[in-house]
Design a protein around this motif. Structure first.
Motif, mmCIF file in Angstrom:
data_model
loop_
_atom_site.group_PDB
_atom_site.id
_atom_site.type_symbol
_atom_site.label_atom_id
_atom_site.label_comp_id
_atom_site.label_asym_id
_atom_site.label_seq_id
_atom_site.Cartn_x
_atom_site.Cartn_y
_atom_site.Cartn_z
ATOM 1 N N ASP A 441 55.291 35.518 36.608
ATOM 2 C CA ASP A 441 54.044 36.076 37.122
ATOM 3 C C ASP A 441 53.015 35.004 37.464
ATOM 4 N N ARG A 444 52.187 34.777 41.354
ATOM 5 C CA ARG A 444 51.470 35.972 41.779
ATOM 6 C C ARG A 444 50.037 35.955 41.268
ATOM 7 N N MET A 445 49.836 35.422 40.060
ATOM 8 C CA MET A 445 48.481 35.320 39.530
ATOM 9 C C MET A 445 47.629 34.387 40.389
ATOM 10 N N SER A 448 46.696 36.157 43.547
ATOM 11 C CA SER A 448 45.710 37.210 43.291
ATOM 12 C C SER A 448 44.323 36.626 43.052
ATOM 13 N N ARG A 544 51.126 37.892 29.001
ATOM 14 C CA ARG A 544 51.142 37.976 30.463
ATOM 15 C C ARG A 544 49.925 37.253 31.020
ATOM 16 N N ASP A 546 49.201 36.972 34.125
ATOM 17 C CA ASP A 546 48.640 37.651 35.289
ATOM 18 C C ASP A 546 47.523 38.615 34.920
ATOM 19 N N HIS A 615 45.385 43.803 41.104
ATOM 20 C CA HIS A 615 46.491 43.166 41.796
ATOM 21 C C HIS A 615 47.832 43.632 41.256
ATOM 22 N N THR A 616 47.823 44.317 40.122
ATOM 23 C CA THR A 616 49.058 44.652 39.420
ATOM 24 C C THR A 616 49.716 45.892 40.009
#
Length: 776
Positions: A441, A444-445, A448, A544, A546, A615-616
């Motif tokens: 993740d 992606r973080m 975002s 996590r 993210d 964003h999730t």
């Protein structure tokens, strides 16, 4: 008395509302001066409480806007407008009640963790199970946790368990844990009774650390300075000047009182605290504890993200990536099982990783015998009648390294992997490679956060430059600084402040100075209590990273809503003040108008309670089982992918090479391709729908087509080879084709893990990197 203080805001609101209503009934029924008496008493009550609030503000050396309320109430009494005074009292009381309610709401989501803290534990001793205070638990104690009970301290499971870890991770689904895995205190046993061996004491356990964070967050939230006080320095003099001017120019004191009535700044008193506290509450539900309103506002303003590598961008603990053997005398699964059985009794951090990899594959692990450990070198013991040694190459080898072992060593050096060499009965048996994988993740973080306003991302690490640059490129950061010690990290944080407000993310003790230096320090606390989580302004209690992107979005939204509600409320109040100064808004009507403005401002602020942009992506329950099944298949075919490179490396003009290549083709066609086709048919349409577009998985689908083509080419090429052994030209062609197929599959798998399978809750899947075994 304590009960009265606790419910003072509610009592004040009910009494003021009762007096207002009683006066209204008296006015409606024409009962003499009853309404004047009720409204006057309410006004006097308002004067008393608002004067006390002004005194409290002055003691803090603050010029609070409550001063305007005092003047408005006194003015209403002076000009004979008790109804306006009663309305102001109701406004003040309702404001305090709503502000207290918002504070309790924010604290409730946090303090729920504290209320669930275990007080006792059940320890297994010679006399059976004894219940003891949790503070008496010591490392090595054998504990029992019954159904529905909270795990009291961190420990290793003695049997499989089903746990509710929502208080730690925010994930509501129960999690299956296998024997030998680490369980964190604060988890709830959602299955039958389980046993565990304590690895920490209560004071240093995960849950105790979260409780301390909660208490600190609550303490920091309690003295929250209201946004109104920032405007008081300008707003109070302006209001007094406008009211005084209206009185002097017209000689009408009623106009001055009307200005003061509509100037009572309840939008400032209510809107900002409601919005900010709602943000704290929503973040806490995600498993992100923000230590107060000031920290939330600084988080919203962050523009430069600085990340520590180990434990933040990467998982922070070694995981088995490959098991390499000679492929003749020792089977990779056997080697991993033997090594894990021996490592069960070793305290080394890599031993735990090897045991975890074996349990993930479902390998049976009995205890070894005749175990001896040589400090600094490794461990040896007898397993299934074989003498095993695990450790450094210099300890397990008494001869020159074979070619396959040298290849494994070079591969480990190129990826900065750790190596554990294994000998079986005095002969080289294999090499176990362990690496610290990048969090799926992480990229992606980063993406975002860019959409949330972060303009620069920096990666800091003590690792060497080439490895650091590779990790930085994979996650997509703007700048990488390698070979950093704690002082260098602090230096870089200070330098990056010139590019904007900084957010530093770390997880270790060595990150604490940098976290304290940054505008906002964010700590990952999934691994337990550290100095970093005590120093940080924001703590992510789950595993996590993210979640940070969602927390920043919540902070930005809460701050924006607070400003919107203040702007709307105070803008309308200023218009009403001007209208009152011109004589078009008497005090009684002005009080009603101000109440309407308050309601509107509060409605704007309450939007912060509702979910905002995130964003999730969340898998619907009906799609979870399918994604889980295909992820398990994905993990099971990873050894086939690794086998491609091994076969390509060992190709030669001999019959054995041709046999190995044909066996590989058979596995590709019987194991790999059916899995890829199942993804194409079942998973990708579901993901397209979830991601709102038929092109969401188009690139991945194109790669599936390329994999089919390359496997078909390999089939045709093998069919065209004449004889029992390939020629040199055949070897060249085969090797090029295999290396190309391997590269395509590695990239394709990484994209799927990052984009599709990362949507699975992390607690519900095994890391696919931990199950690959390779034999040449």
């Amino acid at each position: 008395m304590a009960t009265v203080r606790r419910y003072f805001d509610l009592i004040l609101f009910l009494v003021s509302l009762l007096l207002l209503g009683a006066g209204a009934i008296g006015w409606w029924s024409g009962a003499g001066r009853w309404e004047a008496v009720c409204w006057t008493v309410s006004t006097v009550l308002g004067v008393v409480v608002s004067v006390s609030w002004v005194v409290i503000s002055l003691r803090k050396h603050q010029l609070g806007v409550d001063l305007i309320a005092v003047l408005a109430l006194l003015g209403a009494l002076a000009v004979g407008e008790p109804f306006a005074g009663a309305m102001i009292t109701v406004m003040l009381a309702s404001g305090r009640l709503l502000e207290a309610s918002a504070a309790r709401r924010a604290q409730r989501d946090l303090s729920l963790l504290v209320e669930r803290a275990p007080r006792t534990a059940r320890r297994v001793g010679p006399g059976g199970v004894v219940e003891i205070p949790v503070d008496e638990v010591r490392r090595g104690d054998h504990l029992v946790v019954g159904p529905g009970e909270v795990v009291p301290v961190d420990g290793h499971l003695l049997e499989a368990a089903v746990l509710d870890e929502s208080s730690l991770t925010g994930e509501s689904r129960p999690v299956d844990r296998i024997a030998g895995e680490t369980v964190r205190s604060g988890s709830v046993n959602a299955g039958p009774p389980i046993g565990l061996i304590a690895t920490s004491e209560a004071a240093s356990s995960t849950y105790a650390q979260i409780v301390r964070l909660v208490e600190q967050a609550n303490a920091d939230s309690a003295p929250f300075v209201r946004t109104a006080d920032r405007f008081a320095v300008y707003f109070v003099p302006f209001t007094l000047a406008l009211a005084g001017g209206a009185w002097l120019v017209t000689g009408d004191a009623v106009r001055a009182v009307a200005v003061l009535v509509v100037a009572t700044p309840c939008p400032l008193l209510l809107a900002a605290p409601i919005a900010i506290m709602s943000g704290l509450s929503r973040s806490a539900r995600l498993g992100v504890i923000i230590k107060g309103g000031e920290a939330l506002e600084r988080l919203a303003a962050g523009r430069v993200l600085i990340l520590d590598k180990t434990g933040t961008v990467t998982r922070g603990e070694p995981e088995v990536s490959e098991v390499v053997t000679d492929g003749v005398e020792v089977d990779p699964d056997d080697l991993l099982r033997w090594a894990a059985r021996l490592d069960q009794v070793s305290p080394h951090v890599m031993a735990a990783s090897i045991v975890k990899a074996a349990r993930t594959r479902g390998l049976a692990l009995d205890l070894p015998v005749a175990v001896a450990e040589k400090s600094g070198y490794g461990i040896q013991g007898t397993v299934d009648g074989h003498l095993l040694r695990l450790g450094k190459a210099s300890w397990i080898l008494d001869r020159e390294e074979p070619d396959w072992m040298q290849t494994a060593r070079r591969r480990a050096a190129s990826t900065s992997s750790l190596t554990v060499f294994v000998s079986v009965d005095g002969r080289p048996g294999g090499v176990i490679l362990l690496e610290d994988p990048i969090r799926p993740d992480a990229r992606r973080m980063i993406q975002s956060l860019r959409s949330a306003g972060v303009t620069r991302t920096v990666l800091l690490t003590g690792d060497r430059a080439d490895i650091a640059q590779s990790v930085g490129a994979l996650v997509g950061v703007d700048f990488v600084r390698a070979d950093c010690d704690p002082a260098a990290k602090v230096q870089q944080v200070v330098a990056e402040a010139a590019n904007g407000p900084t957010i530093m993310v770390g997880d270790g003790v060595n990150d604490a100075p940098a976290l304290a230096t940054a505008a906002v320090g964010v700590a990952l606390a999934a691994g337990g209590a550290t100095a970093s989580s005590e120093t940080a302004d924001v703590v992510i209690t789950g595993n996590r990273i993210d979640l940070l992107a969602d927390a920043i979005m919540i902070a930005q939204r809460s701050k924006a809503i607070a400003l919107q509600s203040v702007t709307v409320g105070m803008g309308l109040s200023l218009v009403a003040m001007v209208v009152a100064a011109l004589g078009y808004l008497p005090p009684a009507v002005g009080a009603l108008a101000q109440e309407g403005i308050d309601v509107l401002a509060i409605m704007v602020a309450l939007r912060a309670v509702t979910p905002g942009r995130s964003h999730t992506l969340t898998l619907p329950p009906q799609d979870l089982a399918l994604t889980q099944r295909l992820f398990d298949e994905h993990a099971s075919v990873l050894p086939v992918v690794e086998q491609i490179r091994v076969v390509a490396d060992s190709l030669a003009t001999n019959p054995e090479s041709l046999v190995a290549t044909r066996k590989l083709l058979q596995r590709l066609e019987s194991e790999l391709l059916p899995h890829e086709h199942a993804e194409e048919h079942d998973l990708y349409p579901m993901m397209d729908e979830l991601m709102s577009g038929p092109n969401a998985t188009a690139a991945l689908s194109r790669t599936h087509a390329e994999i089919d083509v390359q496997v078909a080419r390999l089939h045709r090429l093998l069919d065209e080879i004449i004889g029992d052994a390939p020629t040199l030209a055949d070897v060249t062609e085969l090797r090029g084709l295999l290396y190309g197929l391997y590269a395509i599959l590695k990239l394709h798998n990484a994209q799927e893990e990052e984009g599709l399978f990362s949507l699975l809750p992390d607690e519900q899947k095994h890391d696919p990197n931990s199950v690959a075994t390779v034999a040449p």
